[in-house]
Design an enzyme around this catalytic site. Sequence first.
Site, PDB file in Angstrom:
ATOM      1  CE  LYS A  33      35.011  33.796  39.753  1.00 55.62           C
ATOM      2  NZ  LYS A  33      35.245  34.021  41.189  1.00 55.62           N
ATOM      3  CD  GLN A  78      31.852  36.859  42.354  1.00 53.71           C
ATOM      4  OE1 GLN A  78      30.781  36.786  41.764  1.00 53.71           O
ATOM      5  NE2 GLN A  78      32.712  35.843  42.383  1.00 53.71           N
ATOM      6  CG  ASP A  85      38.533  40.736  43.676  1.00 55.86           C
ATOM      7  OD1 ASP A  85      38.247  40.618  42.470  1.00 55.86           O
ATOM      8  OD2 ASP A  85      38.485  39.777  44.486  1.00 55.86           O
ATOM      9  CB  CYS A 119      37.724  30.796  47.460  1.00 56.66           C
ATOM     10  SG  CYS A 119      38.016  29.434  46.329  1.00 56.66           S
ATOM     11  CG  HIS A 122      38.058  34.652  46.253  1.00 62.92           C
ATOM     12  ND1 HIS A 122      39.243  34.103  45.798  1.00 62.92           N
ATOM     13  CD2 HIS A 122      37.066  33.874  45.751  1.00 62.92           C
ATOM     14  CE1 HIS A 122      38.969  33.036  45.062  1.00 62.92           C
ATOM     15  NE2 HIS A 122      37.662  32.870  45.005  1.00 62.92           N
TER      16      HIS A 122
END
Length: 390
Positions: A211, A188, A185, A353, A113
Amino acid sequence: MRPKGFPLLERGYDGAPFIYLDSASTTPKPREVIEAVARYYETLGANVHRGLYPLAEAATEEYERARHRVAALIGAQPSEIVFTRNATDSFNLVARMLALTQDDEVVFPASEHHSNYLPWRVAARPKLVELDEEAVPKWSQLGGLLGKRTRLVTVAHASNVTGVVAPVEDWIATAHAAGVPVLIDASQSIAHLPIDVRALDVDFLGFSSHKMFGPNGVGVLYVRRDRFASLQLGNVGGGMVALLADDRFEPLEAPFRYEAGTPNVEGVIGLGAAVDYLLRIGMPRIAEHSRALATQLVEGLLHLPGATVLGRSVRDRIALATVSLPWPAMRQQDIARLLADAHSIFVSGGFHCAHVLHHRLRLDGTLRASAHIYNDAGDIEAFVKALHDL
């Protein structure tokens, strides 16, 4: 699963029901989170870490309780949790903490991303792990890209384009063997999968509140405690000062030295309520539901004539799937709009993205559906059937 208590989903859009399959972009908020934010404004309303009166002390207590809840979610210590504005802010903060220069290299997949790509491109030199024809990183390339100038390895725990879960344990072991720290990261994965930073032995981990059913404008950066001693400051100003004199300046201890200025107090308190919500349901149960919907999504999309599902061969994934449909007269963005207008099914169309990923695969956009606890098998069936009917 489909728990109740999401006002946006219960009310519908303009009074009409819809199927929400864009959780990778952001999640609707449960009533408990909305009420926590409203309760702060209605009953507290004070700044934190400053006032010596009851309202300020109560606000600080609620704020710090959220830090403890976030730490509990990922197996960290509260002193290892830094609150930021979002995941993008967290990753930029790491770049400043490491004092990266253009002589330094950061290794990560070409599928990342933009939030986990551009900070390293601006602050250092990116070294990219290439992708296969399904947009899955060639994981085995990592070792060959590590060198004397490598300052950091970073990777999305779960891709926001393919939904594929990365072999983060292997990557952490490979990077650490070369003396390189790792940033994960978890934007998600945080609301789909159990995460234990101790078991992973990861150095940094970041994600966004919005999120994982929390408010906008709040992010989290986990920093392994022993890393703080070698890190530079981030933003400076009010709220992070232990002492300031004409001739010297002493910041507070971590994590407070990295939280300059008045924070998003209501957002952090709302994030604490979101963590409570997740833990009450149970992350193993959520992960089981996510993986079941992921299988159904991929299998359903593969039956569409000519469809190309990214990451289709990988079974370890969250409830997210991205497809390229060979309809020359329509862009993938147009298909997403048509699904909304004709079927009240909300998905994402475009580059998500992740421009480099799409350029590598020569794709002019893709269609992405991402499900969560408020979705069930019927939603996936309706989505796939709507695509067949278009």
